[in-house]
Design a protein around this motif. Sequence first.
Motif, PDB file in Angstrom:
ATOM      1  N   GLY A  19      -2.047  29.711 -14.685  1.00 17.34           N
ATOM      2  CA  GLY A  19      -1.061  28.893 -15.002  1.00 17.34           C
ATOM      3  C   GLY A  19       0.227  29.274 -14.492  1.00 17.34           C
ATOM      4  N   CYS A  20      -0.034  30.012 -13.398  1.00 23.63           N
ATOM      5  CA  CYS A  20       1.444  30.344 -12.548  1.00 23.63           C
ATOM      6  C   CYS A  20       2.350  31.294 -13.516  1.00 23.63           C
ATOM      7  N   GLY A  21       1.769  32.138 -14.293  1.00 23.40           N
ATOM      8  CA  GLY A  21       2.363  33.079 -15.203  1.00 23.40           C
ATOM      9  C   GLY A  21       1.567  33.913 -15.862  1.00 23.40           C
ATOM     10  N   PRO A  22       1.750  34.229 -16.772  1.00 26.40           N
ATOM     11  CA  PRO A  22       0.962  35.562 -17.591  1.00 26.40           C
ATOM     12  C   PRO A  22      -0.104  34.806 -18.294  1.00 26.40           C
ATOM     13  N   ALA A  23      -1.309  35.042 -17.915  1.00 26.56           N
ATOM     14  CA  ALA A  23      -2.607  34.286 -18.403  1.00 26.56           C
ATOM     15  C   ALA A  23      -2.736  34.409 -20.064  1.00 26.56           C
ATOM     16  N   PRO A  24      -2.768  33.304 -21.033  1.00 28.03           N
ATOM     17  CA  PRO A  24      -2.797  33.177 -22.106  1.00 28.03           C
ATOM     18  C   PRO A  24      -4.262  33.684 -22.686  1.00 28.03           C
ATOM     19  N   VAL A  25      -4.732  33.963 -23.986  1.00 28.64           N
ATOM     20  CA  VAL A  25      -5.965  34.050 -24.105  1.00 28.64           C
ATOM     21  C   VAL A  25      -6.552  32.730 -24.493  1.00 28.64           C
ATOM     22  N   GLU A  26      -7.435  32.222 -23.900  1.00 30.23           N
ATOM     23  CA  GLU A  26      -8.120  30.903 -23.912  1.00 30.23           C
ATOM     24  C   GLU A  26      -9.312  30.943 -24.846  1.00 30.23           C
ATOM     25  N   PRO A  27      -9.386  29.819 -25.717  1.00 31.12           N
ATOM     26  CA  PRO A  27     -10.779  29.966 -26.512  1.00 31.12           C
ATOM     27  C   PRO A  27     -11.933  29.798 -25.691  1.00 31.12           C
ATOM     28  N   ALA A  28     -13.111  30.633 -26.064  1.00 31.98           N
ATOM     29  CA  ALA A  28     -13.915  30.853 -25.287  1.00 31.98           C
ATOM     30  C   ALA A  28     -14.895  29.629 -25.429  1.00 31.98           C
ATOM     31  N   PRO A  29     -15.611  29.100 -24.174  1.00 32.97           N
ATOM     32  CA  PRO A  29     -16.290  27.900 -24.325  1.00 32.97           C
ATOM     33  C   PRO A  29     -17.669  28.206 -24.625  1.00 32.97           C
ATOM     34  N   SER A  30     -18.113  27.237 -25.557  1.00 32.57           N
ATOM     35  CA  SER A  30     -19.482  27.291 -26.197  1.00 32.57           C
ATOM     36  C   SER A  30     -20.617  27.065 -24.893  1.00 32.57           C
ATOM     37  N   PRO A  31     -22.072  27.328 -25.149  1.00 36.23           N
ATOM     38  CA  PRO A  31     -23.055  27.217 -24.210  1.00 36.23           C
ATOM     39  C   PRO A  31     -23.055  25.574 -23.959  1.00 36.23           C
ATOM     40  N   GLN A  32     -22.474  24.880 -24.741  1.00 37.68           N
ATOM     41  CA  GLN A  32     -22.542  23.395 -24.673  1.00 37.68           C
ATOM     42  C   GLN A  32     -21.426  22.798 -24.012  1.00 37.68           C
ATOM     43  N   GLY A  33     -20.503  23.688 -23.362  1.00 40.05           N
ATOM     44  CA  GLY A  33     -19.267  23.335 -22.528  1.00 40.05           C
ATOM     45  C   GLY A  33     -18.182  23.173 -23.244  1.00 40.05           C
ATOM     46  N   THR A  34     -17.785  23.146 -24.583  1.00 39.30           N
ATOM     47  CA  THR A  34     -17.111  22.783 -25.585  1.00 39.30           C
ATOM     48  C   THR A  34     -16.400  23.945 -26.173  1.00 39.30           C
ATOM     49  N   GLY A 141      17.120  21.676  -1.065  1.00 42.35           N
ATOM     50  CA  GLY A 141      16.548  22.145  -0.102  1.00 42.35           C
ATOM     51  C   GLY A 141      14.883  22.197  -0.098  1.00 42.35           C
ATOM     52  N   GLY A 142      14.486  21.100  -0.798  1.00 42.72           N
ATOM     53  CA  GLY A 142      13.143  20.660  -0.703  1.00 42.72           C
ATOM     54  C   GLY A 142      12.074  21.505  -1.480  1.00 42.72           C
ATOM     55  N   CYS A 143      12.750  22.351  -2.468  1.00 46.76           N
ATOM     56  CA  CYS A 143      11.852  23.098  -3.338  1.00 46.76           C
ATOM     57  C   CYS A 143      12.386  22.819  -5.039  1.00 46.76           C
ATOM     58  N   ILE A 144      11.433  23.207  -5.903  1.00 43.65           N
ATOM     59  CA  ILE A 144      11.820  22.876  -7.285  1.00 43.65           C
ATOM     60  C   ILE A 144      11.973  24.299  -7.777  1.00 43.65           C
ATOM     61  N   PRO A 145      13.221  24.493  -8.558  1.00 40.47           N
ATOM     62  CA  PRO A 145      13.684  25.712  -8.814  1.00 40.47           C
ATOM     63  C   PRO A 145      12.834  25.918 -10.245  1.00 40.47           C
ATOM     64  N   ASN A 146      12.367  27.277 -10.596  1.00 36.00           N
ATOM     65  CA  ASN A 146      11.639  27.475 -11.759  1.00 36.00           C
ATOM     66  C   ASN A 146      12.067  28.824 -12.265  1.00 36.00           C
ATOM     67  N   PRO A 147      12.137  28.949 -13.796  1.00 36.61           N
ATOM     68  CA  PRO A 147      12.097  27.731 -14.557  1.00 36.61           C
ATOM     69  C   PRO A 147      13.302  26.634 -14.240  1.00 36.61           C
ATOM     70  N   PHE A 148      13.060  25.440 -14.568  1.00 38.51           N
ATOM     71  CA  PHE A 148      13.946  24.397 -14.265  1.00 38.51           C
ATOM     72  C   PHE A 148      15.188  24.639 -15.061  1.00 38.51           C
ATOM     73  N   PRO A 149      16.545  24.802 -14.551  1.00 37.70           N
ATOM     74  CA  PRO A 149      17.607  25.450 -15.245  1.00 37.70           C
ATOM     75  C   PRO A 149      18.366  24.397 -16.221  1.00 37.70           C
ATOM     76  N   SER A 285       4.697  27.401  -2.140  1.00 41.63           N
ATOM     77  CA  SER A 285       4.397  26.254  -2.684  1.00 41.63           C
ATOM     78  C   SER A 285       5.943  25.739  -3.088  1.00 41.63           C
ATOM     79  N   PRO A 286       6.618  24.353  -2.637  1.00 40.59           N
ATOM     80  CA  PRO A 286       7.854  24.140  -3.048  1.00 40.59           C
ATOM     81  C   PRO A 286       7.714  23.687  -4.553  1.00 40.59           C
ATOM     82  N   TRP A 287       6.559  23.783  -5.466  1.00 40.54           N
ATOM     83  CA  TRP A 287       6.707  23.581  -6.772  1.00 40.54           C
ATOM     84  C   TRP A 287       6.788  24.964  -7.621  1.00 40.54           C
ATOM     85  N   CYS A 288       6.691  26.005  -6.729  1.00 43.95           N
ATOM     86  CA  CYS A 288       6.693  27.127  -7.164  1.00 43.95           C
ATOM     87  C   CYS A 288       7.820  28.204  -7.334  1.00 43.95           C
TER      88      CYS A 288
END
Length: 291
Positions: A19-34, A141-149, A285-288
């Motif tokens: 996520g272009c930042g510190p990775a959060p703890v995501e819910p673990a996927p089940s064997p069925q993919g949900t 200048g063709g780039c996106i400041p982040n975080p957007f101010p 990346s101009p978005w980063c």
Amino acid sequence: MIRTLIRPSLLLACVLASGCGPAPVEPAPSPQGTHTQALRWPRWIRIAAADIKGAAQGAELGGAIGGIAGPEGAVIGSVVGAVVLGAQASIEAASRQTTTDGVISGSRATIDPSNARNPFDHVGQHHNEVLDQQVSIIGPGGCIPNPFPFPFPRDRTQGPLWDYALKTLNSPPEALKDPKFEEGWHDSLDFVAAAEEEEIEASIQNRVKSGKMAPAVGEQLISYFTAVAPLDTDRLIETTKSFEEKTLTAKELAEEDRRTLLSAFSVARYSAVYWAEQAALKDASPWCGCK
């Protein structure tokens, strides 16, 4: 007739994987993919998810407005709405989510994201072209400041989007001048932004209950997000194509709902590969962020 773009496929996101930042703890996927926990916006798919929901809302809105001119008008309206709202949703989500801190490249697509079976495949191609055009409009200048101010400047992007719809998508001028289109544009984008941290299922169900999303569309989108949340880019593309196949053959779907879903799924594939490329570029990346 709407012009189909022919351009190299780009590859998922400044939010893919980390996520272009510190990775959060995501819910673990089940064997069925949900997910075993309530399904929420996974960080790696937040921008792509915003694109998909924006495209679905836009296709519904544009199809309804264009339908006044008959079946052909409904098709053109769906395409215009899906491209304009999908791209704007992507821009707004990217301005919130991308940052050069902690960028880890996501899984880059190795398979072709296009799907000739989907008659609205060009919607996703247009979506990516619009994103490329918006960088110089939004950022100095063709780039996106982040975080957007400061609050995201929709007034800066609306004009160019309307212009793109007129010149490239052959949108009837009266459709874009319809007060319902701009009103729906702001409303659906506010929804995308507000739903960013909500549970996917709840946010879509609330949209259906409000009468602003067709029940059949909401049901399919919930199933889709549940299926793709744990997947890498290639499997996301393959899974999206399987959903498109079901949508094409589902006899119970109304034609307007079919158009909406096919437009959204097209954006899903192309958005995924676009943001994977941006993740791979990292701070180039101009978005980063601007250096």
